[in-house]
Write a protein that holds these residues in place. Structure first.
Motif, mmCIF file in Angstrom:
data_model
loop_
_atom_site.group_PDB
_atom_site.id
_atom_site.type_symbol
_atom_site.label_atom_id
_atom_site.label_comp_id
_atom_site.label_asym_id
_atom_site.label_seq_id
_atom_site.Cartn_x
_atom_site.Cartn_y
_atom_site.Cartn_z
ATOM 1 N N ARG A 1 -2.481 0.443 -4.437
ATOM 2 C CA ARG A 1 -2.131 -0.848 -3.850
ATOM 3 C C ARG A 1 -1.628 -1.756 -4.959
ATOM 4 O O ARG A 1 -2.293 -1.912 -5.991
ATOM 5 C CB ARG A 1 -3.331 -1.468 -3.130
ATOM 6 C CG ARG A 1 -3.659 -0.753 -1.808
ATOM 7 C CD ARG A 1 -4.964 -1.245 -1.221
ATOM 8 N NE ARG A 1 -5.151 -0.788 0.148
ATOM 9 C CZ ARG A 1 -5.629 0.400 0.490
ATOM 10 N NH1 ARG A 1 -5.956 1.273 -0.454
ATOM 11 N NH2 ARG A 1 -5.774 0.721 1.768
ATOM 12 N N ARG B 1 3.188 0.511 3.208
ATOM 13 C CA ARG B 1 2.730 -0.405 4.245
ATOM 14 C C ARG B 1 2.388 -1.758 3.615
ATOM 15 O O ARG B 1 1.907 -1.813 2.475
ATOM 16 C CB ARG B 1 1.508 0.180 4.951
ATOM 17 C CG ARG B 1 1.052 -0.575 6.198
ATOM 18 C CD ARG B 1 -0.132 0.130 6.835
ATOM 19 N NE ARG B 1 0.232 1.473 7.282
ATOM 20 C CZ ARG B 1 -0.596 2.512 7.282
ATOM 21 N NH1 ARG B 1 -1.838 2.370 6.823
ATOM 22 N NH2 ARG B 1 -0.197 3.686 7.721
ATOM 23 N N GLU C 1 3.383 -7.194 8.111
ATOM 24 C CA GLU C 1 2.038 -6.678 7.902
ATOM 25 C C GLU C 1 1.739 -5.563 8.907
ATOM 26 O O GLU C 1 1.926 -5.720 10.112
ATOM 27 C CB GLU C 1 1.011 -7.794 8.046
ATOM 28 C CG GLU C 1 -0.409 -7.339 7.785
ATOM 29 C CD GLU C 1 -1.416 -8.469 7.869
ATOM 30 O OE1 GLU C 1 -2.588 -8.236 7.528
ATOM 31 O OE2 GLU C 1 -1.020 -9.584 8.275
ATOM 32 N N GLY C 2 1.302 -4.421 8.383
ATOM 33 C CA GLY C 2 0.963 -3.288 9.222
ATOM 34 C C GLY C 2 2.119 -2.365 9.524
ATOM 35 O O GLY C 2 1.918 -1.230 9.961
ATOM 36 N N HIS D 1 0.850 -1.184 0.000
ATOM 37 C CA HIS D 1 0.000 0.000 0.000
ATOM 38 C C HIS D 1 0.891 1.241 0.000
ATOM 39 O O HIS D 1 1.695 1.432 0.913
ATOM 40 C CB HIS D 1 -0.904 -0.027 1.245
ATOM 41 C CG HIS D 1 -1.766 1.182 1.379
ATOM 42 N ND1 HIS D 1 -2.383 1.541 2.567
ATOM 43 C CD2 HIS D 1 -2.135 2.142 0.477
ATOM 44 C CE1 HIS D 1 -3.076 2.639 2.392
ATOM 45 N NE2 HIS D 1 -2.943 3.031 1.136
ATOM 46 N N GLU E 1 0.088 -5.111 3.445
ATOM 47 C CA GLU E 1 -1.272 -5.521 3.771
ATOM 48 C C GLU E 1 -1.476 -6.986 3.394
ATOM 49 O O GLU E 1 -1.072 -7.411 2.303
ATOM 50 C CB GLU E 1 -2.292 -4.658 3.020
ATOM 51 C CG GLU E 1 -2.307 -3.200 3.451
ATOM 52 C CD GLU E 1 -3.368 -2.397 2.709
ATOM 53 O OE1 GLU E 1 -3.906 -2.917 1.709
ATOM 54 O OE2 GLU E 1 -3.651 -1.255 3.124
#
Length: 337
Positions: free
Chosen positions: A149, A67, A101-102, A6, A69
């Motif tokens: 994305r 980021r 992730e995150g 992302h 995802e």
């Protein structure tokens, strides 16, 4: 849900790039592709992936925020070194890392050079005319924007690798070959061209870069009768104001300005990577030297996987240092055997 990258906040010059799409010059489309192809191969080597599959986000001057995802991603940082942090922890450049992730990756401005590259394992994009790269001047693809994305694959390994990057960020002497109109420039003009210290102008893009200099220009009256003809990346045109202009991967395919020289393929990324204001000089070489330079560059790219080494982490940059087992055992000098 598939694993995706992302782009939380995009810098002003982000685009997807691979090695470009040769073979369409007659149709009016230049090769395009990464301004620094070596950075793509370095990224692939750092992720232990085949060089021919390389696809990366090219970042002109600055990056943005990214980021993961749907899972963890493996990424590599190559090309012009930029300020990079992963969840606030400073990252070594070049290197490969795990983007959990995150977690958030932040890439700032370049400290040297112009184009940095964010490679992500399994990054995907539609193939158009045999390539996945954007050709901004040709209207294929486009700049990446905030909120985009991109599909990728789950991290195949944990990264943690680095390599010694070949310097192509500091300008210096650029080797050139004679071009179609070189002999139409006077001996004085050719001599001044080699003797002049140029500065890369801020007026540069993926199409080309103007070379600023002190003193008289290089255009001559005989050039007024030149007809438009095929041009290629690396050609150095002398524009109407007498300044040399080096054509880069997304240059037009026809031009009517005279060409005083052509940058050899091995040195063209150094022109592209030079930041505005960087000093450059041009030196004519024979074809044999240019071919040797091309062969040496190919050998260097092929050997990249063998030059990758584990990255030694600085304890200062490990936020969870206390969670590591730093002592595996103890030995007493007084205990009996």
């Amino acid at each position: 849900m598939s694993v995706r990258l992302h782009i939380v906040k995009a810098g002003p010059g982000l685009s997807l790039q691979d090695y470009g799409r040769p073979g369409y010059l007659a149709s009016g489309l230049s090769r395009g592709g990464a301004m620094d192809p070596l950075a793509l191969a370095e990224g692939a080597a750092l992720m232990r992936m085949p060089a021919e599959e390389a696809l990366a986000i090219e970042m002109a001057g600055a990056g943005g925020r990214f980021r993961a995802e749907g899972g963890d991603l493996l990424f590599a940082l190559t090309g012009a070194p930029m300020q990079a942090r992963l969840d606030g922890a400073r990252l070594h450049w070049p290197g490969s890392y795990l983007l959990r992730e995150g977690a958030e990756l932040e890439i700032g401005g370049a400290s040297a050079g112009s184009y940095g590259y964010l490679s992500v394992a399994g990054l995907d994009a539609p193939s158009i005319l045999g390539a996945r790269s954007a050709h901004l001047a040709g209207g294929i693809g486009g700049a990446l924007t905030s909120g985009t994305r991109l599909d990728a694959q789950p991290a195949p390994n944990a990264g943690g690798l680095t390599l010694t990057a070949q310097d192509r960020f500091s300008g210096g002497v650029i080797r050139v070959l004679p071009s179609v109109q070189t002999d139409q420039f006077s001996d004085d003009a050719r001599g001044r061209f080699e003797a002049t210290e140029f500065r890369k102008d801020a007026r540069a893009s993926r199409m080309g870069a103007r070379m600023a200099h002190e003193g008289d220009g290089f255009s001559q009256d005989a050039h007024l009768a030149i007809l438009s003809e095929i041009i290629v990346p690396g050609d150095i045109q002398v524009t109407g104001d007498g300044a040399p202009f080096v054509l880069l991967p997304e240059c037009q395919t026809m031009g009517g300005y005279p060409r005083i020289a052509t940058v050899i393929a091995a040195d063209l990324p150094r022109v592209a990577q030079a930041a505005p204001g960087t000093a450059l000089r041009f030196r004519f070489v024979e074809l044999e030297e240019a071919l040797k330079a091309r062969a040496a560059a190919a050998r260097h790219r092929k050997a990249l996987p063998d030059g990758v080494t584990p990255r030694i982490r600085d304890p200062h940059d490990i936020p969870d240092l206390l969670s590591y087992q730093l002592v595996g055992g103890v030995v007493s000098a007084k205990a009996e055997e």
